[in-house]
Structure formats: C-alpha cells, structure tokens
Scaffold this motif. Structure first.
Motif, mmCIF file in Angstrom:
data_model
loop_
_atom_site.group_PDB
_atom_site.id
_atom_site.type_symbol
_atom_site.label_atom_id
_atom_site.label_comp_id
_atom_site.label_asym_id
_atom_site.label_seq_id
_atom_site.Cartn_x
_atom_site.Cartn_y
_atom_site.Cartn_z
ATOM 1 N N ASN A 203 29.115 42.877 20.352
ATOM 2 C CA ASN A 203 30.131 43.069 21.378
ATOM 3 C C ASN A 203 31.359 42.218 21.063
ATOM 4 O O ASN A 203 31.245 41.173 20.427
ATOM 5 N N SER A 204 32.517 42.667 21.560
ATOM 6 C CA SER A 204 33.756 41.940 21.322
ATOM 7 C C SER A 204 34.703 42.133 22.508
ATOM 8 O O SER A 204 34.574 43.087 23.268
ATOM 9 N N LEU A 205 35.649 41.214 22.650
ATOM 10 C CA LEU A 205 36.716 41.298 23.654
ATOM 11 C C LEU A 205 38.056 41.215 22.935
ATOM 12 O O LEU A 205 38.158 40.616 21.871
ATOM 13 N N CYS A 206 39.067 41.790 23.544
ATOM 14 C CA CYS A 206 40.422 41.722 23.017
ATOM 15 C C CYS A 206 41.333 41.215 24.131
ATOM 16 O O CYS A 206 41.118 41.534 25.299
ATOM 17 N N SER A 207 42.331 40.423 23.775
ATOM 18 C CA SER A 207 43.287 39.920 24.773
ATOM 19 C C SER A 207 44.705 40.080 24.264
ATOM 20 O O SER A 207 44.971 39.942 23.077
ATOM 21 N N SER A 208 45.619 40.364 25.184
ATOM 22 C CA SER A 208 47.046 40.428 24.890
ATOM 23 C C SER A 208 47.760 39.515 25.872
ATOM 24 O O SER A 208 47.453 39.516 27.056
ATOM 25 N N HIS A 209 48.702 38.740 25.364
ATOM 26 C CA HIS A 209 49.471 37.854 26.223
ATOM 27 C C HIS A 209 50.864 38.436 26.355
ATOM 28 O O HIS A 209 51.647 38.406 25.410
ATOM 29 N N HIS A 210 51.192 38.989 27.514
ATOM 30 C CA HIS A 210 52.475 39.658 27.704
ATOM 31 C C HIS A 210 53.656 38.706 27.827
ATOM 32 O O HIS A 210 54.793 39.147 27.869
ATOM 33 N N LEU B 41 34.080 45.436 24.690
ATOM 34 C CA LEU B 41 33.745 45.347 26.109
ATOM 35 C C LEU B 41 34.958 45.522 27.007
ATOM 36 O O LEU B 41 34.883 46.175 28.047
ATOM 37 N N ASP B 42 36.091 44.933 26.623
ATOM 38 C CA ASP B 42 37.288 45.021 27.455
ATOM 39 C C ASP B 42 38.490 44.517 26.674
ATOM 40 O O ASP B 42 38.353 43.849 25.652
ATOM 41 N N HIS B 43 39.653 44.869 27.151
ATOM 42 C CA HIS B 43 40.922 44.376 26.626
ATOM 43 C C HIS B 43 41.645 43.752 27.817
ATOM 44 O O HIS B 43 42.016 44.451 28.753
ATOM 45 N N ASN B 44 41.797 42.459 27.786
ATOM 46 C CA ASN B 44 42.418 41.723 28.893
ATOM 47 C C ASN B 44 43.892 41.489 28.622
ATOM 48 O O ASN B 44 44.279 41.153 27.509
ATOM 49 N N ILE B 45 44.699 41.669 29.644
ATOM 50 C CA ILE B 45 46.126 41.372 29.568
ATOM 51 C C ILE B 45 46.376 40.129 30.408
ATOM 52 O O ILE B 45 45.964 40.056 31.560
ATOM 53 N N ILE B 46 47.046 39.173 29.799
ATOM 54 C CA ILE B 46 47.282 37.884 30.444
ATOM 55 C C ILE B 46 48.790 37.653 30.521
ATOM 56 O O ILE B 46 49.508 37.914 29.564
ATOM 57 N N SER B 47 49.265 37.181 31.650
ATOM 58 C CA SER B 47 50.671 36.806 31.782
ATOM 59 C C SER B 47 50.773 35.697 32.823
ATOM 60 O O SER B 47 49.775 35.302 33.426
ATOM 61 N N SER B 48 51.981 35.242 33.049
ATOM 62 C CA SER B 48 52.193 34.197 34.049
ATOM 63 C C SER B 48 51.898 34.720 35.458
ATOM 64 O O SER B 48 51.733 33.944 36.390
ATOM 65 N N LYS B 49 51.814 36.039 35.620
ATOM 66 C CA LYS B 49 51.532 36.649 36.917
ATOM 67 C C LYS B 49 50.043 36.823 37.194
ATOM 68 O O LYS B 49 49.657 37.219 38.282
ATOM 69 N N GLY B 50 49.195 36.565 36.196
ATOM 70 C CA GLY B 50 47.748 36.723 36.366
ATOM 71 C C GLY B 50 47.134 37.432 35.187
ATOM 72 O O GLY B 50 47.556 37.240 34.049
ATOM 73 N N HIS B 51 46.142 38.272 35.452
ATOM 74 C CA HIS B 51 45.499 39.020 34.374
ATOM 75 C C HIS B 51 45.044 40.388 34.896
ATOM 76 O O HIS B 51 44.894 40.591 36.099
ATOM 77 N N SER B 52 44.844 41.306 33.977
ATOM 78 C CA SER B 52 44.275 42.606 34.305
ATOM 79 C C SER B 52 43.368 43.027 33.158
ATOM 80 O O SER B 52 43.455 42.488 32.061
ATOM 81 N N CYS B 53 42.511 43.974 33.437
ATOM 82 C CA CYS B 53 41.532 44.444 32.463
ATOM 83 C C CYS B 53 41.718 45.935 32.238
ATOM 84 O O CYS B 53 41.685 46.712 33.192
ATOM 85 N N LEU B 54 41.917 46.331 30.986
ATOM 86 C CA LEU B 54 42.122 47.738 30.691
ATOM 87 C C LEU B 54 40.921 48.584 31.071
ATOM 88 O O LEU B 54 41.079 49.733 31.462
ATOM 89 N N LYS B 55 39.718 48.037 30.957
ATOM 90 C CA LYS B 55 38.540 48.837 31.263
ATOM 91 C C LYS B 55 38.551 49.314 32.708
ATOM 92 O O LYS B 55 38.174 50.441 32.994
ATOM 93 N N SER B 56 39.006 48.469 33.627
ATOM 94 C CA SER B 56 39.043 48.882 35.032
ATOM 95 C C SER B 56 40.193 49.858 35.297
ATOM 96 O O SER B 56 40.128 50.657 36.226
ATOM 97 N N LEU B 57 41.238 49.824 34.449
ATOM 98 C CA LEU B 57 42.391 50.693 34.631
ATOM 99 C C LEU B 57 42.302 51.996 33.832
ATOM 100 O O LEU B 57 42.763 53.039 34.276
ATOM 101 N N HIS B 58 41.719 51.907 32.633
ATOM 102 C CA HIS B 58 41.660 53.044 31.706
ATOM 103 C C HIS B 58 40.303 53.074 31.020
ATOM 104 O O HIS B 58 40.210 52.912 29.798
ATOM 105 N N ASN B 59 39.257 53.288 31.782
ATOM 106 C CA ASN B 59 37.899 53.241 31.238
ATOM 107 C C ASN B 59 37.687 54.252 30.116
ATOM 108 O O ASN B 59 36.846 54.044 29.251
ATOM 109 N N GLY B 60 38.430 55.339 30.095
ATOM 110 C CA GLY B 60 38.273 56.363 29.066
ATOM 111 C C GLY B 60 38.591 55.893 27.661
ATOM 112 O O GLY B 60 38.281 56.582 26.689
ATOM 113 N N LEU B 61 39.218 54.733 27.512
ATOM 114 C CA LEU B 61 39.530 54.193 26.187
ATOM 115 C C LEU B 61 38.321 53.533 25.533
ATOM 116 O O LEU B 61 38.354 53.211 24.365
ATOM 117 N N PHE B 62 37.260 53.343 26.292
ATOM 118 C CA PHE B 62 36.107 52.576 25.831
ATOM 119 C C PHE B 62 34.887 53.462 25.632
ATOM 120 O O PHE B 62 34.717 54.471 26.311
#
Length: 79
Positions: free
Chosen positions: A12-19, A54-75
């Motif tokens: 398993n693996s995770l991916c993160s992007s810092h906006h 497992l997921d791709h997390n987006i991180i910024s000064s405003k918080g974080h979001s998870c692509l899996k919860s927004l676009h589950n079809g990518l996984f």
C-alpha cells in the motif's frame, strides 16, 4: 512510487500534494487536473506492481482534503 516501496515488497502507498507550492500558489483544497492525472497514473502503475494507492491527500494552509472521498473512481481497491 519509490524504489524503496518496491524493494521492501510494499502493498500500500499514499500520495500527498502541497498546494502552497503549486503555481500559482492557490492554497485550494480542490484537486487540480494534475492531481487527478497523477493519481490515475500512480494507481495504474501501482496496479502493475500490485501496490494499492490508498489515497492522495492535498495539504494547504487552509487544511487538507482526500481525493478518495472526492473522486473514488480514480482508485482501485483490493489489490
């Protein structure tokens, strides 16, 4: 996917992007087109190696979001 994950037989693996460092630096928690493309590419590459993204997390000064919860079809689950 790093070579360490492949060598250690990672399943398993995770991916993160810092906006904060995106161009332009938006700080947005909304996945960009590039976020979606890279997630889809990593999912396909991981499938070839039997590594589940497992997921791709987006991180910024405003918080974080998870692509899996927004676009589950990518996984692909259950590799």
């Amino acid at each position: 996917m790093s070579s360490n994950r492949i060598i250690s037989n990672c399943r398993n693996s995770l991916c993160s992007s810092h906006h904060r460092y995106s161009l332009p630096p938006s700080g947005s928690l909304t996945p960009s087109v590039d976020d979606k493309r890279s997630t889809k590419a990593l999912t396909k590459f991981g499938q070839t190696l039997e590594i589940n993204l497992l997921d791709h997390n987006i991180i910024s000064s405003k918080g974080h979001s998870c692509l899996k919860s927004l676009h589950n079809g990518l996984f692909i689950d259950g590799l």
